[in-house]
Design a protein around this motif. Structure first.
Motif, PDB file in Angstrom:
ATOM      1  N   SER A  37       0.901  -1.260  -0.124  1.00 39.52           N
ATOM      2  CA  SER A  37       0.040   0.087   0.107  1.00 39.52           C
ATOM      3  C   SER A  37       0.934   1.203  -0.233  1.00 39.52           C
ATOM      4  O   SER A  37       1.697   1.299   0.750  1.00 39.52           O
ATOM      5  CB  SER A  37      -0.859   0.043   1.015  1.00 39.52           C
ATOM      6  N   ASN A  38       0.545   2.296  -0.877  1.00 42.97           N
ATOM      7  CA  ASN A  38       1.166   3.590  -0.869  1.00 42.97           C
ATOM      8  C   ASN A  38       0.703   4.531   0.214  1.00 42.97           C
ATOM      9  O   ASN A  38       1.083   5.828   0.202  1.00 42.97           O
ATOM     10  CB  ASN A  38       1.165   4.276  -2.286  1.00 42.97           C
ATOM     11  N   ASP A  39      -0.102   3.945   1.086  1.00 44.43           N
ATOM     12  CA  ASP A  39      -0.727   4.925   2.081  1.00 44.43           C
ATOM     13  C   ASP A  39       0.101   4.991   3.330  1.00 44.43           C
ATOM     14  O   ASP A  39       0.092   5.916   4.277  1.00 44.43           O
ATOM     15  CB  ASP A  39      -1.899   4.275   2.756  1.00 44.43           C
ATOM     16  N   THR A  40       1.433   4.270   3.386  1.00 43.93           N
ATOM     17  CA  THR A  40       2.180   4.293   4.648  1.00 43.93           C
ATOM     18  C   THR A  40       3.543   4.379   4.014  1.00 43.93           C
ATOM     19  O   THR A  40       4.010   3.970   2.929  1.00 43.93           O
ATOM     20  CB  THR A  40       2.345   2.943   5.374  1.00 43.93           C
ATOM     21  N   ALA A  41       4.591   4.888   5.071  1.00 42.63           N
ATOM     22  CA  ALA A  41       6.092   5.239   4.498  1.00 42.63           C
ATOM     23  C   ALA A  41       6.635   3.772   4.035  1.00 42.63           C
ATOM     24  O   ALA A  41       7.676   3.710   3.321  1.00 42.63           O
ATOM     25  CB  ALA A  41       6.672   5.933   5.454  1.00 42.63           C
ATOM     26  N   GLU A  42       6.441   2.764   5.062  1.00 43.66           N
ATOM     27  CA  GLU A  42       6.804   1.196   4.902  1.00 43.66           C
ATOM     28  C   GLU A  42       6.440   0.575   3.575  1.00 43.66           C
ATOM     29  O   GLU A  42       7.319   0.190   2.859  1.00 43.66           O
ATOM     30  CB  GLU A  42       6.465   0.403   5.814  1.00 43.66           C
ATOM     31  N   GLY A  43       5.126   0.917   3.244  1.00 45.73           N
ATOM     32  CA  GLY A  43       4.749   0.452   1.725  1.00 45.73           C
ATOM     33  C   GLY A  43       5.200   1.029   0.486  1.00 45.73           C
ATOM     34  O   GLY A  43       5.528   0.617  -0.445  1.00 45.73           O
ATOM     35  N   LYS A  44       5.285   2.315   0.705  1.00 47.10           N
ATOM     36  CA  LYS A  44       6.242   3.204  -0.165  1.00 47.10           C
ATOM     37  C   LYS A  44       7.423   2.782  -0.637  1.00 47.10           C
ATOM     38  O   LYS A  44       8.116   2.605  -1.597  1.00 47.10           O
ATOM     39  CB  LYS A  44       5.795   4.652  -0.123  1.00 47.10           C
ATOM     40  N   ALA A  45       8.148   2.321   0.548  1.00 48.40           N
ATOM     41  CA  ALA A  45       9.422   2.024   0.442  1.00 48.40           C
ATOM     42  C   ALA A  45       9.548   0.660  -0.203  1.00 48.40           C
ATOM     43  O   ALA A  45      10.598   0.509  -1.006  1.00 48.40           O
ATOM     44  CB  ALA A  45      10.062   1.992   1.738  1.00 48.40           C
ATOM     45  N   LYS A  46       8.676  -0.247  -0.135  1.00 50.12           N
ATOM     46  CA  LYS A  46       8.630  -1.645  -0.701  1.00 50.12           C
ATOM     47  C   LYS A  46       8.373  -1.333  -2.280  1.00 50.12           C
ATOM     48  O   LYS A  46       8.884  -2.149  -3.065  1.00 50.12           O
ATOM     49  CB  LYS A  46       7.646  -2.334  -0.283  1.00 50.12           C
ATOM     50  N   ASN A  47       7.372  -0.448  -2.484  1.00 51.06           N
ATOM     51  CA  ASN A  47       7.090  -0.347  -4.072  1.00 51.06           C
ATOM     52  C   ASN A  47       8.370   0.416  -4.939  1.00 51.06           C
ATOM     53  O   ASN A  47       8.480   0.391  -6.011  1.00 51.06           O
ATOM     54  CB  ASN A  47       5.986   0.681  -3.930  1.00 51.06           C
ATOM     55  N   ARG A  48       9.027   1.253  -3.907  1.00 51.22           N
ATOM     56  CA  ARG A  48      10.323   1.718  -4.660  1.00 51.22           C
ATOM     57  C   ARG A  48      11.129   0.727  -4.872  1.00 51.22           C
ATOM     58  O   ARG A  48      12.204   0.486  -4.106  1.00 51.22           O
ATOM     59  CB  ARG A  48      10.917   3.006  -3.879  1.00 51.22           C
ATOM     60  N   ARG A  49      11.377  -0.062  -6.019  1.00 48.92           N
ATOM     61  CA  ARG A  49      12.300  -1.212  -6.273  1.00 48.92           C
ATOM     62  C   ARG A  49      12.754  -1.540  -7.598  1.00 48.92           C
ATOM     63  O   ARG A  49      12.281  -0.730  -8.526  1.00 48.92           O
ATOM     64  CB  ARG A  49      11.369  -2.452  -5.704  1.00 48.92           C
ATOM     65  N   VAL A  50      13.803  -2.185  -7.520  1.00 49.51           N
ATOM     66  CA  VAL A  50      14.249  -2.716  -9.049  1.00 49.51           C
ATOM     67  C   VAL A  50      14.153  -4.318  -8.841  1.00 49.51           C
ATOM     68  O   VAL A  50      14.685  -4.901  -8.112  1.00 49.51           O
ATOM     69  CB  VAL A  50      15.737  -2.235  -9.464  1.00 49.51           C
ATOM     70  N   GLU A  51      13.529  -4.808 -10.120  1.00 54.72           N
ATOM     71  CA  GLU A  51      13.306  -6.219  -9.956  1.00 54.72           C
ATOM     72  C   GLU A  51      14.465  -6.855 -11.042  1.00 54.72           C
ATOM     73  O   GLU A  51      14.482  -6.299 -12.281  1.00 54.72           O
ATOM     74  CB  GLU A  51      11.999  -6.841 -10.070  1.00 54.72           C
ATOM     75  N   ILE A  52      15.059  -7.927 -10.846  1.00 56.34           N
ATOM     76  CA  ILE A  52      15.900  -8.630 -12.127  1.00 56.34           C
ATOM     77  C   ILE A  52      15.163 -10.232 -12.279  1.00 56.34           C
ATOM     78  O   ILE A  52      15.151 -10.847 -11.297  1.00 56.34           O
ATOM     79  CB  ILE A  52      17.315  -8.475 -11.461  1.00 56.34           C
ATOM     80  N   THR A  53      14.914 -10.450 -13.599  1.00 58.41           N
ATOM     81  CA  THR A  53      14.222 -11.618 -13.662  1.00 58.41           C
ATOM     82  C   THR A  53      15.036 -12.165 -14.722  1.00 58.41           C
ATOM     83  O   THR A  53      15.363 -11.515 -15.653  1.00 58.41           O
ATOM     84  CB  THR A  53      12.617 -11.477 -14.110  1.00 58.41           C
ATOM     85  N   VAL A  54      14.817 -13.687 -14.750  1.00 56.64           N
ATOM     86  CA  VAL A  54      15.403 -14.478 -15.840  1.00 56.64           C
ATOM     87  C   VAL A  54      14.578 -14.815 -16.800  1.00 56.64           C
ATOM     88  O   VAL A  54      13.195 -14.946 -16.620  1.00 56.64           O
ATOM     89  CB  VAL A  54      16.048 -15.769 -15.257  1.00 56.64           C
ATOM     90  N   SER A  55      14.797 -14.422 -18.187  1.00 57.19           N
ATOM     91  CA  SER A  55      13.809 -14.839 -19.239  1.00 57.19           C
ATOM     92  C   SER A  55      14.314 -15.718 -20.201  1.00 57.19           C
ATOM     93  O   SER A  55      15.687 -16.044 -20.166  1.00 57.19           O
ATOM     94  CB  SER A  55      13.225 -13.249 -19.714  1.00 57.19           C
TER      95      SER A  55
END
Length: 338
Positions: free
Chosen positions: A320-338
């Motif tokens: 959730s973007n309603d909390t600082a903790e949730g916003k921190a989780k949403n600011r991310r970079v994901e690396i996936t194998v394709s």
């Protein structure tokens, strides 16, 4: 011969008469002069009054002119064009911009709840500004119903233009959203930049991605799990920038070593932000951060043709973007194998 007594009497009477017939004095003369003067004044007064009565009774020959009352000129104060953005990230909908009053705001929120239900997370960042010229938002519900299959749909009003963005699963969904917007606001320019399929150039359909290559055998079969284990902390950047911190560079060195051990695999780097700001800021920022990670992997030996990167802004939140903790989780970079 007359009686002497009688003669004396007559003579005495004449003598007395002469005593009483005296000549008129100055007072009598003035009185005689005043009488004609008074008569003249009375006559003059009667004539003057008659003339006045005649003057008053004469009808006026001047034309009647009606002068309208003066009034202040009517001044029309131009309304201020509204700027409004409604961004959907899954079950989160962020509303930013200006509305003229609380009634318009409450109507907008109720319209979105009617489409997505009471469990939708409405992030209200709206401002109330008197005099703002907001369009009729009664058709907004139909637009979001048509866009229900676009999890990153964004409706944005700027002046006399409504811009539609997001990733639609089919051309039919994209066309349905545009048709609903055109029907709701026929006099407003509709700029349809919705993408179809995998994200690509704005407003252009992107062909479906090729089927992923089969997972490599042996140790490389667990490459995705190995990368996840190596990223034991979020990839961090300098504040409001896309320069990797030293700690994140150390983690990515380990990831690069595992990738170079499997030269046949392809790597995709995806960047995301929280809901703060808007797509004009978030999409480029997330794209630059994803590219910074991809470039660092290449600098550590990963083949340039094996790594792709893309920024998605605040789409696809994992908290959730309603909390600082949730916003921190949403600011991310994901690396996936394709």
């Amino acid at each position: 011969m007359s009686d002497p007594e009688e003669t004396r009497t007559v003579t005495g009477w004449r003598t007395a008469s002469r005593l009483y017939r005296q000549s008129p004095g100055i007072g009598w003369l003035l009185a005689l002069l005043a009488i004609p003067l008074l008569l003249g004044l009375l006559g003059w007064g009667l004539l003057d009054k008659s003339a006045q009565d005649t003057e008053v009774s004469l009808p006026s020959t001047a034309p009647s002119v009606t002068v309208p009352p003066a009034s202040a000129p009517e001044v029309t104060v131009p309304a201020v064009a509204s700027a409004l953005s409604i961004l959907r990230n899954g079950n989160d909908i962020t509303l930013t911009g200006d509305l003229p009053d609380e009634a318009a705001k409450n109507g907008l929120l109720d319209s979105l709840r009617g489409v997505f239900g009471p469990d939708v997370n409405l992030i209200d960042q709206l401002n109330i500004k008197a005099g703002v010229d907001a369009p009729d938002l009664s058709g907004l519900g139909a637009v979001f119903k048509a866009a229900v299959d676009i999890p990153d749909f964004n409706w944005k009003l700027d002046g006399d233009t409504i811009t539609l963005t997001g990733t639609a699963p089919t051309e039919e969904v994209k066309a349905a959203v545009e048709a609903a917007a055109t029907s709701a606001w026929p006099n407003v320019k509709i700029d349809n930049q919705i993408r179809v399929g995998a994200p690509g150039a704005p407003g252009a359909a992107t062909p479906a991605p090729a089927s992923p290559a089969p997972a490599p055998a042996g140790e490389c079969a667990n490459l995705q799990a190995d990368i996840t284990a190596a990223l034991n902390a979020p990839i961090n950047f300098q504040t409001d920038g896309f320069t990797l911190t030293p700690g994140s560079q150390q983690m990515l060195k380990q990831v690069a070593q595992k990738i170079t051990a499997c030269p046949e695999v392809r790597i995709k780097v995806d960047g995301y932000t929280d809901s703060s700001g808007n797509d004009a800021i978030n999409v480029p920022l997330s794209g630059n951060r994803a590219k910074a990670v991809a470039d660092y992997l290449v600098s550590q030996g990963v083949g340039t043709d094996l790594v792709t990167s893309q920024g998605h802004g605040s789409a696809n939140p994992i908290a959730s973007n309603d909390t600082a903790e949730g916003k921190a989780k949403n600011r991310r970079v994901e690396i996936t194998v394709s």
